[in-house]
Structure formats: structure tokens, C-alpha cells
Design a protein around this motif. Structure first.
Motif, PDB file in Angstrom:
ATOM      1  N   PHE A  14       0.859  -1.329   0.505  1.00  0.00           N
ATOM      2  CA  PHE A  14       0.674   0.247  -0.202  1.00  0.00           C
ATOM      3  C   PHE A  14       1.051   1.653  -0.193  1.00  0.00           C
ATOM      4  O   PHE A  14       1.898   1.440   0.193  1.00  0.00           O
ATOM      5  N   LEU A  15       0.668   2.341  -1.186  1.00  0.00           N
ATOM      6  CA  LEU A  15       1.838   3.688  -1.327  1.00  0.00           C
ATOM      7  C   LEU A  15       1.435   4.722   0.120  1.00  0.00           C
ATOM      8  O   LEU A  15      -0.176   4.890   0.277  1.00  0.00           O
ATOM      9  N   TRP A  16       1.826   4.572   1.260  1.00  0.00           N
ATOM     10  CA  TRP A  16       2.285   5.737   1.546  1.00  0.00           C
ATOM     11  C   TRP A  16       2.527   7.461   1.311  1.00  0.00           C
ATOM     12  O   TRP A  16       3.950   6.652   1.492  1.00  0.00           O
ATOM     13  N   ASN A  79       6.756   5.731   1.382  1.00  0.00           N
ATOM     14  CA  ASN A  79       6.564   4.886   0.317  1.00  0.00           C
ATOM     15  C   ASN A  79       6.990   5.425  -1.256  1.00  0.00           C
ATOM     16  O   ASN A  79       7.073   4.492  -1.982  1.00  0.00           O
ATOM     17  N   SER A  80       6.108   6.480  -1.172  1.00  0.00           N
ATOM     18  CA  SER A  80       5.782   7.886  -2.250  1.00  0.00           C
ATOM     19  C   SER A  80       5.605   9.004  -2.031  1.00  0.00           C
ATOM     20  O   SER A  80       5.208   8.652  -0.801  1.00  0.00           O
ATOM     21  N   CYS A 414      -8.242  -0.051  -3.763  1.00  0.00           N
ATOM     22  CA  CYS A 414      -7.165   0.993  -3.527  1.00  0.00           C
ATOM     23  C   CYS A 414      -5.841   0.621  -3.881  1.00  0.00           C
ATOM     24  O   CYS A 414      -6.072  -0.281  -2.557  1.00  0.00           O
ATOM     25  N   PHE A 415      -4.972   1.071  -3.623  1.00  0.00           N
ATOM     26  CA  PHE A 415      -4.075   0.903  -3.339  1.00  0.00           C
ATOM     27  C   PHE A 415      -2.529   1.645  -3.000  1.00  0.00           C
ATOM     28  O   PHE A 415      -1.913   1.622  -2.335  1.00  0.00           O
ATOM     29  N   SER A 466      -0.513  -0.190   8.746  1.00  0.00           N
ATOM     30  CA  SER A 466      -2.384  -0.556   9.976  1.00  0.00           C
ATOM     31  C   SER A 466      -2.121   0.558  10.155  1.00  0.00           C
ATOM     32  O   SER A 466      -2.217   1.461  10.671  1.00  0.00           O
ATOM     33  N   LEU A 467      -3.520   0.775  10.879  1.00  0.00           N
ATOM     34  CA  LEU A 467      -4.027   1.504  11.706  1.00  0.00           C
ATOM     35  C   LEU A 467      -4.791   0.988  13.206  1.00  0.00           C
ATOM     36  O   LEU A 467      -5.688   0.466  12.821  1.00  0.00           O
TER      37      LEU A 467
END
Length: 472
Positions: A14-16, A79-80, A414-415, A466-467
Motif C-alpha cells: 500500500f502506498l503511504w 514509500n511514495s 484502492c492501492f 495499519s491503523l
């Protein structure tokens, strides 16, 4: 009350990260060979229109500080990251000679991202039309469509071996609304027919850029960033309210969403445009250009909903036609507000967008390309350790992520999730009035960066993918 906590896990890879734009962060707006864009020019002739008379000359000085900034991004788990190329920095007149200093700068920036293992997502146009292009009509002029396609091809050729995610436009509806309907952006026109032409030419320009990308057979993906603002009717049982909400959706969302993803305009929108004598000038072959050059992925900027009801009176035919001829705005009695922007906070909207994309747009891959909360005078919340305690921003992001996770768990493709923005930046006419960043930028002290509480919190989310939330 239970103190139990549990984690909502997001998909692998997942892009954060966050998003910004060239004009809002780079600075050096009249240096290193850059040509003027419409913001440089407008500030030159009307500086009083800009909050505290702060223009785009320096903004947040990313041009000089990008290495330190990208290192800071990595330190808080990114990471993005999405930013844009300044068309007028790369090609000062919009067409013609390339500015080698700009090529060197962008190559260095992209290398720094890659060296820090941060995936760059690069946008070609974020509201910053080169002045030379605006002087011959901007997006009203079909010639600019061709110039943009040439500029896009240059970007792909120069940087495509490094960039694997391209977006053609950020929020293309905004220059239409703000420049040709509501006088918030230069050239400050109020003319819905011209606005429709601008919107149409922009959609064609996006498709032509994607056509160029495909022709080069590079190994990345090309998409578009749209600000999708769900239109909610006052009364779901009232046909006139439902009609008003549908028209608002057609004008502000589907006018770009459908041609970008489906390759064609909705018939309802075409009928509405015809009925109101707003048909744009269309060139032969445009239909096929749209159909054959759909986006590979979608970025979605979400901040607030749009709530509407049936218009209370017939539009005065002596006044210029505006979108508000078809609906009235409506204030939901249960709304929460960000009082600094005057925007409603409605977290479930991000879930509704996720379901709409899944159910009506082929479940195309998409990511949240912007979501965030702007607040004035954040210095009020500085603690003894010189950290802004922006718990309101943490709460805002957390609640949106809960609804986004629900959409993903129900199958929406969703990515990633990007906040607006990494650091406080210059915001068009608003300057530094509203602060959005994970890092504070002290414009009185050489643009010094200092982390906020939200940046430290986001680091935990991004690094754990994660949240953590409390059980209710």
C-alpha cells in the motif's frame, strides 16, 4: 468503557505518502531559466489579491532543500510521493527550447526519491499554465492541446526510465471553475460556454498525453488526478432534489471522470450541454482519441461533500448562465465543519467514492491522492518541545482511513493514501493562511522545517501498514 485496541491492516505494498505541486513548493519561480506561469504574472500585476501579499517567488524552497525534505519523508515512513513538473520551468515558453537546468533539477529530485526507496508519482499539470501559452488563449485554444501533448512526450522521453506512475492533470475541473466561472484563478473569466470549451480541451489534452505515453511503450502507467466531490441531495425521496444532485455530479465529477475512465461522456451530460447551447468546438477524431486512451489508474482528491437541493427559483435569463442555475446549495443540519476553510468534514464520503468506483467504473485501480485539513494559526498549539500538537489532523486522517479501509474490505481496488501535504506550502491566493503539512514551515526563519505531532503519528501508520483504533 473498553480500552481494547485493534489494528486495521491495509493491503500489501500500500502506498503511504503525500502530495504537493511544483508552483506551491519549489520556489525559485523566476530563476534557473524558468519562464513565467500565470501565477507569476498575476502576482506581478495584482499582488493585493494574494493573502498577505505573498506570491509564488519563493514558496517553500523545495528547489534548494529537496534532499533534506526527501530524507524527512523517508524518516516518517513515506514509500511514495506525488509532485508535479513545472511546464514553464522545463519549457519556458511552453513550446520550443528545453531548459537544461530544469532537466538536471528534476533528474536529481527523481534520483533522490529512488535512492530513498520512495516511489515518485509525477503530475504534468497542476494549475500552472505557462504565461506564453495563456497569452494565446490557454485551454480555450486547441493549439495548447497539441503543445501540452508535445510537452508530455518530452517529459516521458526525458524521465520515463525513472518514473513509473504518471498523471496528466491534477483536478482539471478547478481551472475550469476558478478561471472561467468564479474568478478565483487567472484569467478570471465568467462565461460558462468558455468554461465548457476549456473543460473539453483539457480532457482531450489528457487523452493525447496518454496516447503519447502508449506510443513510447514504456513500462509504467498513466493516470489522472480528479477531485471527486460526492453530490448528496437534501431529500433522497424528492425527485427534484435527486435531479439537482445528479446534475451537480454530471458537471463537477463525471465531466472528467467518465471520459478519463470510460473513454466517453455521459449521455445525460451531452444532453444538458446541448439544451443550454454550450456545445464546445469539437475536432474530427476526438471521439476515438478519448475511447482509445483511457487512464490506467485514478487518483482521487477528497476533502468535502457537495450537498444540494432543487433550485428555489427559475434562473434569471438576464444573468450569465452558471452551474447554480440547476441546483441550490444545502447545509446538512448534522454537519461537522472545518471552520478555517468553511468546508464540511464528512468522512463517509471517501467510502461512497470507493463504492462508486467499484460499482460504476470497472473497479479501476485508484488511490487517495489528496485528503487533508487546513488550519490557521497552528502556532497556538506548539508545546514545550516546539512541536505543534495537531490532534485535529490526526483525528481527521484516522476517521477517513477507517472509512477507506471499509471500502477496501468490500472490494474497492484502492492501492494508496496520500495526505495534502508533507510540509506547509503556499496555497494559490491563500498563501500560508491555512497550514496542512506534517512539517511546519517557518517562512520567517529561512523556511525551517519542524515536525508536527501528526507526522510522528503517521510514521507509525505507514511503517506498520495499519491503523490502530479503539474498540467501541
Amino acid at each position: 468503557m473498553s480500552n481494547d485496541k485493534y489494528n486495521l491492516s491495509f493491503p500489501p505494498n500500500f502506498l503511504w505518502g503525500a502530495a504537493c505541486s511544483a508552483t506551491q513548493t519549489e520556489g525559485a519561480s523566476l530563476e534557473h531559466g524558468k519562464g513565467k506561469n500565470i501565477w507569476d504574472y498575476w502576482y506581478e500585476i495584482n499582488p493585493e489579491k494574494f493573502f498577505n501579499n505573498i506570491g509564488p517567488k519563493d514558496t517553500s524552497n523545495f528547489y534548494s532543500m529537496y534532499k533534506e525534505d526527501i530524507k524527512r519523508m523517508k524518516e516518517i515512513g513515506f514509500n511514495s510521493f506525488r509532485t508535479s513538473i513545472s511546464w514553464s520551468r522545463l519549457i519556458p515558453d511552453g513550446r520550443g527550447e528545453i531548459n537544461q537546468e530544469a532537466v538536471n533539477f528534476y533528474n536529481d529530485v527523481f534520483d533522490e526519491f529512488i535512492n530513498q526507496d520512495i516511489t515518485p508519482i509525477i503530475c504534468l499539470f497542476h494549475f500552472d499554465m505557462p504565461l506564453a501559452m495563456q497569452n494565446i488563449g490557454g485551454w480555450e485554444n486547441r493549439e495548447i492541446v497539441e503543445a501540452f501533448a508535445e510537452y508530455a512526450e518530452q517529459c516521458f522521453s526525458l524521465f520515463g526510465h525513472k518514473i513509473k506512475y504518471w498523471t496528466t492533470f491534477n483536478e482539471p475541473i478547478v481551472p475550469v471553475e476558478c478561471g472561467y466561472l468564479y474568478e478565483f484563478h487567472y484569467p478570471c473569466v465568467i462565461d460558462m460556454k468558455r468554461a465548457v470549451q476549456v473543460a473539453y480541451n483539457t480532457a482531450i489534452a489528457s487523452a493525447k498525453a496518454i496516447e503519447k505515453y502508449k506510443s513510447l511503450k514504456q513500462d509504467g502507467k498513466a493516470g489522472i488526478i480528479l477531485n471527486l466531490t460526492p453530490s448528496y441531495p437534501r431529500d433522497n425521496e424528492n425527485p427534484e432534489d435527486l435531479k439537482a444532485a445528479n446534475i451537480a455530479d454530471l458537471l463537477f465529477n463525471r465531466s472528467f471522470l467518465d471520459p478519463a475512465v470510460n473513454g466517453k461522456y455521459p449521455e445525460e451530460l451531452i444532453s444538458l450541454i446541448k439544451e443550454n447551447d454550450l456545445i464546445p468546438v469539437i475536432s474530427d477524431g476526438d471521439e476515438n482519441i478519448l475511447l482509445n486512451n483511457k487512464v490506467d489508474f485514478l487518483g482521487v482528491n477528497y476533502y468535502q461533500p457537495r450537498r444540494v437541493k432543487a433550485p428555489s427559483k427559475v434562473w434569471d435569463s438576464n444573468k450569465p448562465l452558471m452551474p447554480e442555475a440547476f441546483f441550490d446549495y444545502y447545509q446538512w443540519p448534522e454537519r461537522k465543519m472545518n471552520k478555517y476553510r468553511g468546508w464540511e468534514i464528512y468522512e463517509k464520503g471517501i467510502y461512497d467514492i470507493a463504492m462508486n468506483i467499484k460499482n460504476n467504473y470497472g473497479n479501476i485501480p485508484w488511490y487517495v491522492s489528496e485528503n487533508g485539513m487546513g488550519v490557521q494559526e497552528e502556532e497556538r498549539f506548539i508545546n514545550n518541545e516546539d512541536i505543534i500538537e495537531d490532534d485535529y489532523r490526526i483525528e481527521f486522517i484516522k476517521e477517513h482511513l477507517i472509512w477507506l479501509h471499509k471500502g477496501i474490505s468490500e472490494g474497492s481496488n484502492c492501492f494508496g493514501y496520500h495526505i495534502w501535504t508533507f510540509m506547509d506550502n503556499w496555497s494559490w491566493l491563500n498563501g500560508y493562511k491555512n497550514r496542512y503539512g506534517f512539517f511546519r514551515v517557518d517562512i520567517e526563519n529561512n523556511f525551517k522545517r519542524s515536525i508536527k505531532k501528526s507526522g510522528l503519528w503517521f510514521k507509525k501508520v505507514a511503517e506498520s501498514n495499519s491503523l490502530e483504533i479503539s474498540a467501541k
